[in-house]
Write a protein that holds these residues in place. Structure first.
Motif, PDB file in Angstrom:
ATOM      1  N   ALA A 161       0.831  -1.207   0.000  1.00 16.51           N
ATOM      2  CA  ALA A 161       0.000   0.000   0.000  1.00 16.51           C
ATOM      3  C   ALA A 161       0.867   1.259   0.000  1.00 16.51           C
ATOM      4  O   ALA A 161       0.567   2.231  -0.705  1.00 16.51           O
ATOM      5  CB  ALA A 161      -0.927  -0.005   1.212  1.00 16.51           C
ATOM      6  N   GLY A 162       1.953   1.251   0.778  1.00 18.35           N
ATOM      7  CA  GLY A 162       2.846   2.404   0.811  1.00 18.35           C
ATOM      8  C   GLY A 162       3.504   2.655  -0.533  1.00 18.35           C
ATOM      9  O   GLY A 162       3.596   3.805  -0.995  1.00 18.35           O
ATOM     10  N   LEU A 167       3.010   5.906  -3.107  1.00 14.84           N
ATOM     11  CA  LEU A 167       4.136   6.630  -3.700  1.00 14.84           C
ATOM     12  C   LEU A 167       4.008   6.673  -5.221  1.00 14.84           C
ATOM     13  O   LEU A 167       4.217   7.713  -5.850  1.00 14.84           O
ATOM     14  CB  LEU A 167       5.444   5.947  -3.296  1.00 14.84           C
ATOM     15  N   ASP A 168       3.637   5.560  -5.800  1.00 12.12           N
ATOM     16  CA  ASP A 168       3.488   5.455  -7.248  1.00 12.12           C
ATOM     17  C   ASP A 168       2.292   6.253  -7.756  1.00 12.12           C
ATOM     18  O   ASP A 168       2.236   6.653  -8.919  1.00 12.12           O
ATOM     19  CB  ASP A 168       3.343   3.980  -7.631  1.00 12.12           C
ATOM     20  N   ALA A 169       1.302   6.465  -6.865  1.00  9.06           N
ATOM     21  CA  ALA A 169       0.078   7.165  -7.276  1.00  9.06           C
ATOM     22  C   ALA A 169       0.341   8.628  -7.597  1.00  9.06           C
ATOM     23  O   ALA A 169      -0.452   9.260  -8.311  1.00  9.06           O
ATOM     24  CB  ALA A 169      -0.980   7.057  -6.174  1.00  9.06           C
ATOM     25  N   ALA A 178       7.158  -3.665  -5.352  1.00  8.34           N
ATOM     26  CA  ALA A 178       5.979  -4.259  -4.730  1.00  8.34           C
ATOM     27  C   ALA A 178       5.759  -5.685  -5.226  1.00  8.34           C
ATOM     28  O   ALA A 178       5.463  -6.596  -4.439  1.00  8.34           O
ATOM     29  CB  ALA A 178       4.749  -3.402  -5.026  1.00  8.34           C
ATOM     30  N   ILE A 179       5.920  -5.899  -6.524  1.00 10.98           N
ATOM     31  CA  ILE A 179       5.725  -7.239  -7.073  1.00 10.98           C
ATOM     32  C   ILE A 179       6.795  -8.190  -6.556  1.00 10.98           C
ATOM     33  O   ILE A 179       6.522  -9.365  -6.279  1.00 10.98           O
ATOM     34  CB  ILE A 179       5.719  -7.178  -8.612  1.00 10.98           C
ATOM     35  N   VAL A 219      -5.158   1.710  -5.899  1.00  8.13           N
ATOM     36  CA  VAL A 219      -4.518   2.804  -5.158  1.00  8.13           C
ATOM     37  C   VAL A 219      -3.756   3.719  -6.115  1.00  8.13           C
ATOM     38  O   VAL A 219      -3.749   4.931  -5.955  1.00  8.13           O
ATOM     39  CB  VAL A 219      -3.583   2.242  -4.067  1.00  8.13           C
ATOM     40  N   TYR A 220      -3.117   3.114  -7.104  1.00 11.87           N
ATOM     41  CA  TYR A 220      -2.394   3.892  -8.119  1.00 11.87           C
ATOM     42  C   TYR A 220      -3.325   4.908  -8.782  1.00 11.87           C
ATOM     43  O   TYR A 220      -2.917   6.037  -9.066  1.00 11.87           O
ATOM     44  CB  TYR A 220      -1.818   2.924  -9.160  1.00 11.87           C
ATOM     45  N   CYS A 221      -4.550   4.524  -9.031  1.00 16.22           N
ATOM     46  CA  CYS A 221      -5.523   5.396  -9.706  1.00 16.22           C
ATOM     47  C   CYS A 221      -6.293   6.288  -8.740  1.00 16.22           C
ATOM     48  O   CYS A 221      -7.161   7.058  -9.190  1.00 16.22           O
ATOM     49  CB  CYS A 221      -6.504   4.550 -10.515  1.00 16.22           C
TER      50      CYS A 221
END
Length: 221
Positions: free
Chosen positions: A10-11, A15-17, A137-138, A161-163
């Protein structure tokens, strides 16, 4: 599936979002002079989500295979991700060593509420090589060995979460369209309109220093 894994993923997703490409795509569509800008923005977000989900599933399958074939397979996945990010930062730094005209960011003519999903796919797919938090993450997901079904569920959550910033902007545009468009218009004048970017050695040095730091992480990973 541990709470620590979910918190880590999730963190990284948060960050990626903070991704300027997808957020700018939604903002541009809400500002676009078309009959249904909110529908177009919704299609864009859908395309972005499906792109992140599909690519994540592909990377997961490849990383899982690499982990089974060689114990350090995931290390190389991480190194490749950081190296790509370092190259992108270095290119951005070198571009700031000369005066340039930043072209205006515009919506392509072929984009409609029906084709906006394709724009989301293109813009998100083009930016994902810089999304090294996703690869990390993967790697964590593969290392946790929670099974394919649960892994894909976590990847789907990551994509959501990215979106999230795009979804929040979309909801705001649907609820308070005129007010949101006025604010986005002012922001566009600052960040999206054609603008002369003078040569900046300090900014170039900053980008190149960041590239060096990321490349060091890639080598030591």
């Amino acid at each position: 599936m541990s709470a620590a894994l979910l918190a880590t993923v999730a963190g990284l997703a948060l960050l990626d979002a903070l991704n300027p490409a997808t957020i700018a795509g939604v903002a541009l569509l809400l500002l676009a002079p078309m009959a249904h800008p909110v529908r177009a923005a919704a299609g864009f977000v859908t395309g972005a989500y499906l792109t992140v989900l599909a690519l994540g599933a592909v990377v997961y399958a490849g990383a899982d295979t690499a982990a089974e074939a060689a114990g350090n397979g995931l290390v190389w996945v991480r190194r490749i991700a950081f190296t790509i990010a370092a190259v992108a930062l270095a290119v951005a730094g070198l571009r700031r060593l000369r005066d340039r005209i930043r072209p205006a960011v515009t919506v392509p003519r072929w984009v409609t509420p029906l084709t906006a999903g394709l724009l989301g796919l293109v813009m998100t797919g083009a930016d994902l090589p810089n999304a090294f938090p996703y690869v990390i993450a993967i790697e964590r997901i593969v290392g946790a060995d929670i099974g394919t079904g649960r892994s894909l569920a976590v990847i789907a959550g990551y994509a959501l979460v990215y979106c999230l910033p795009c979804l929040l902007l979309l909801v705001a545009g649907a609820a308070r369209g005129d007010r949101v468009r006025r604010r986005l218009g002012r922001l566009y004048e600052r960040l999206g309109a054609e603008k002369k970017q003078p040569r900046s050695v300090p900014l170039a040095a900053g980008y190149l220093a960041a590239a060096g730091a990321v490349l060091t992480v890639a080598v030591l990973a």
